[in-house]
Write a protein that holds these residues in place. Structure first.
Motif, mmCIF file in Angstrom:
data_model
loop_
_atom_site.group_PDB
_atom_site.id
_atom_site.type_symbol
_atom_site.label_atom_id
_atom_site.label_comp_id
_atom_site.label_asym_id
_atom_site.label_seq_id
_atom_site.Cartn_x
_atom_site.Cartn_y
_atom_site.Cartn_z
ATOM 1 N N LEU A 261 6.663 3.396 -0.541
ATOM 2 C CA LEU A 261 6.234 2.116 -1.089
ATOM 3 C C LEU A 261 5.423 2.380 -2.349
ATOM 4 C CD1 LEU A 261 5.013 0.097 2.054
ATOM 5 C CD2 LEU A 261 7.148 -0.201 0.788
ATOM 6 N N ALA A 262 5.629 1.555 -3.362
ATOM 7 C CA ALA A 262 4.891 1.724 -4.618
ATOM 8 C C ALA A 262 3.552 0.990 -4.546
ATOM 9 C CB ALA A 262 5.711 1.200 -5.786
ATOM 10 N N TRP A 263 2.560 1.556 -5.214
ATOM 11 C CA TRP A 263 1.257 0.891 -5.335
ATOM 12 C C TRP A 263 1.349 -0.184 -6.428
ATOM 13 C CZ3 TRP A 263 -2.481 0.594 -2.074
ATOM 14 C CH2 TRP A 263 -2.764 1.645 -1.185
ATOM 15 N N ALA A 273 -10.186 -3.937 -1.827
ATOM 16 C CA ALA A 273 -10.990 -4.911 -1.081
ATOM 17 C C ALA A 273 -11.349 -4.412 0.311
ATOM 18 C CB ALA A 273 -10.238 -6.242 -0.981
ATOM 19 N N ASP A 274 -10.377 -3.847 1.023
ATOM 20 C CA ASP A 274 -10.650 -3.463 2.424
ATOM 21 C C ASP A 274 -10.103 -2.098 2.826
ATOM 22 O OD1 ASP A 274 -7.934 -3.900 2.594
ATOM 23 O OD2 ASP A 274 -8.084 -5.758 3.737
ATOM 24 N N GLY A 275 -9.580 -1.332 1.877
ATOM 25 C CA GLY A 275 -9.099 0.010 2.188
ATOM 26 C C GLY A 275 -7.729 0.067 2.835
ATOM 27 N N THR A 276 -6.992 -1.052 2.812
ATOM 28 C CA THR A 276 -5.678 -1.081 3.461
ATOM 29 C C THR A 276 -4.662 -0.250 2.685
ATOM 30 O OG1 THR A 276 -6.042 -3.297 4.369
ATOM 31 C CG2 THR A 276 -3.749 -2.558 4.164
ATOM 32 N N VAL A 277 -3.993 0.657 3.417
ATOM 33 C CA VAL A 277 -2.867 1.426 2.858
ATOM 34 C C VAL A 277 -1.609 0.896 3.542
ATOM 35 C CG1 VAL A 277 -1.829 3.701 2.563
ATOM 36 C CG2 VAL A 277 -4.322 3.446 2.463
ATOM 37 N N PRO A 278 -0.724 0.234 2.817
ATOM 38 C CA PRO A 278 0.366 -0.522 3.462
ATOM 39 C C PRO A 278 1.491 0.318 4.065
ATOM 40 C CG PRO A 278 0.536 -0.657 1.074
ATOM 41 C CD PRO A 278 -0.761 0.030 1.366
ATOM 42 N N GLY A 279 1.580 1.590 3.744
ATOM 43 C CA GLY A 279 2.671 2.395 4.279
ATOM 44 C C GLY A 279 2.264 3.844 4.455
#
Length: 495
Positions: A261-263, A273-279
């Protein structure tokens, strides 16, 4: 001597009061006054004259101490059924008789008829007991001297950590798919315990699982693949008497390939905002990769290595182990024939494990300039170091010419990317980004696949073709333009 038809009888341990001789089958207490057998006295037995030994010796099968006549009859029939499997072949008869005699002497259950039938059908010496899973896995791994060190370490880890503890005590021919599935169920229970302990408010509970890692679904599939490979060789081996590869029948949830997944700007905002890494597999957009490389220029001894990975998608071990002798800057080509594999902290230099991994890549003009400048700098450093210089012959080295450890390169990559304020990716993510950029730039998928060292173009295209949203959006707009009847503009470059 027992007859070839065999017999059942009842006996006891009573002795004649006058002579002291054992009464055996003649004890009057064995029967009731009415003539029927006395169930409270004596025990049942059977005996059967076995085929001759291979040396011509006579022998018999006898088992005593049985609770009922039915048990004695069943035992006798069992022995006769086993001997009948030989179909009067004297060698096989002798082997089965040896097997029966051994079981009776050791007071073990008689061999199962179907098990012996299977061994007879496979022309295997029925006296040879199949190994345990643990013994076979050890023999199997020892019998593969040509394995790449990394592959050997992976197999050995699966065997030591999972297969032997869960399945090792089972006899190989008794192993079933349900045993393998139970192993994975127990691994998942351990995963749940680790996660629960990590979330505990009790410091002692959370500390109890420190250093323990959750076993992913992809790792489970690799564990099963190791067992499947070992059992494939067992099925081929006539001495082992295994006919089914149960690992192929053990159920595991499917494990879809993790696509990068691309950033994108939205994902970066969410991460900040919350440190979420989506993949699990993330790649940088082109401007983020440029920002990283610009920041990496401050680290003179590492920048050329990171530039080559970002531009051409080398694996970490391929870049760390690249020798100058395989690097032709005049031709603008690099031969990938060597890689450095990390085993725990130790490293091993080997060839890429697949034929596709041994390849030649073509360098762009910018990368050639970077490597030429780096070679001049390295030569100057070697002259200054004099006798202190370690002549490793490698393209990328530390300040004294010694090789980089792969883990050190990964650690420096994380430090530099953090210092640049970029969202997190792994060093391998830089390789993913190179692949995605090449496809987004319109490079033929066959060329990209070959330079990355992939075995098939399908893997390359399926994994990387649509990583960057801008490329997918351009394709969507081109399709819409066809419907509108307007001019079609297909975007092939990523800004």
């Amino acid at each position: 001597m027992a007859s070839r038809e065999g017999s059942t009888f009842k006996r006891c341990g009573c002795r004649d009061e006058e002579t002291g001789k054992a009464l055996g089958v003649k004890c009057p207490k064995l029967k009731r006054s009415g003539g029927g057998w006395n169930p409270a006295h004596g025990a049942w037995a059977f005996q059967y004259e076995l085929p001759l030994t291979l040396q011509g010796g006579r022998r018999q099968a006898r088992r005593v101490g049985l609770a009922s006549h039915d048990q004695a009859r069943e035992g006798l029939d069992h022995v006769k059924a086993l001997i009948g499997l030989a179909e009067k072949d004297p060698v096989v008869e002798a082997q089965i008789a040896d097997l029966v005699q051994k079981a009776l002497k050791q007071r073990r259950p008689l061999p199962e008829v179907e098990e012996v039938r299977r061994r007879v059908a496979m022309s295997v010496d029925v006296r040879t007991e199949p190994p345990t899973v643990a013994a076979w896995l050890a023999e199997w791994l020892d019998g593969k001297p040509d394995l790449a060190e990394g592959t050997r370490a992976s197999y050995a880890g699966h065997i030591r950590k999972y297969l032997v503890p869960h399945l090792g005590r089972l006899r190989l021919d008794k192993l079933q798919a349900r045993h393998v599935e139970t192993m994975f169920a127990q691994i998942e229970e351990a995963n749940t315990r680790i996660l629960e302990c990590r979330e505990s408010d009790d410091p002692r509970v959370s500390a109890s699982v420190r250093g323990q890692r959750v076993i992913s679904l992809s790792t489970k599939h690799r564990i099963r693949a190791t067992l499947r490979s070992a059992l494939t060789d067992a099925v081929r081996n006539p001495e082992v008497a295994v006919t089914v590869n149960v690992a192929s029948h053990a159920r595991l949830p499917s494990c879809p390939r993790k696509k990068p997944l691309a950033w994108t700007p939205d994902r970066v905002r969410q991460w900040k905002a919350d440190g979420t890494v989506p993949g699990e597999v993330m790649v940088w957009a082109p401007d983020q990769t440029r920002a990283f490389l610009e920041h990496a220029k401050k680290y003179r001894w590492l920048y050329p290595l990171f530039h080559l990975i970002a531009a051409k998608g080398l694996r970490r071990g391929e870049a760390v182990g690249l020798p100058w002798s395989n690097t032709r800057l005049t031709d603008g080509q690099v031969d990938i024939r060597i890689q450095v594999v990390q085993l725990a902290w130790e490293t091993v230099t080997s060839t890429p494990k697949s034929a596709a991994g041994q390849r030649t890549i073509t360098l762009d003009a910018d990368t050639v300039r970077v490597l030429r400048a780096w070679k001049r700098f390295q030569n100057e450093a070697r002259l200054k170091a004099g006798k202190e210089w370690v002549d490793s012959g490698l393209v990328f080295t530390r300040q004294d010419g010694s090789p980089w450890h792969p883990a050190q390169v990964s650690d420096w990559f994380l430090r530099i990317s953090r210092a640049a304020g970029l969202p997190p990716i792994t060093l391998h993510g830089l390789r993913h980004g190179a692949a995605s950029l090449s496809l987004a730039a319109g490079t033929d998928v066959k060329v990209v696949s070959a330079e990355l060292g992939h075995a098939t173009t399908h893997f390359t295209q399926d994994t990387y073709q649509t990583v960057f949203p801008d490329v997918a959006k351009a394709a969507a707009e081109a399709t819409a333009a066809l419907l509108r009847g307007g001019p079609v503009r297909v975007k092939t470059q990523v800004p």
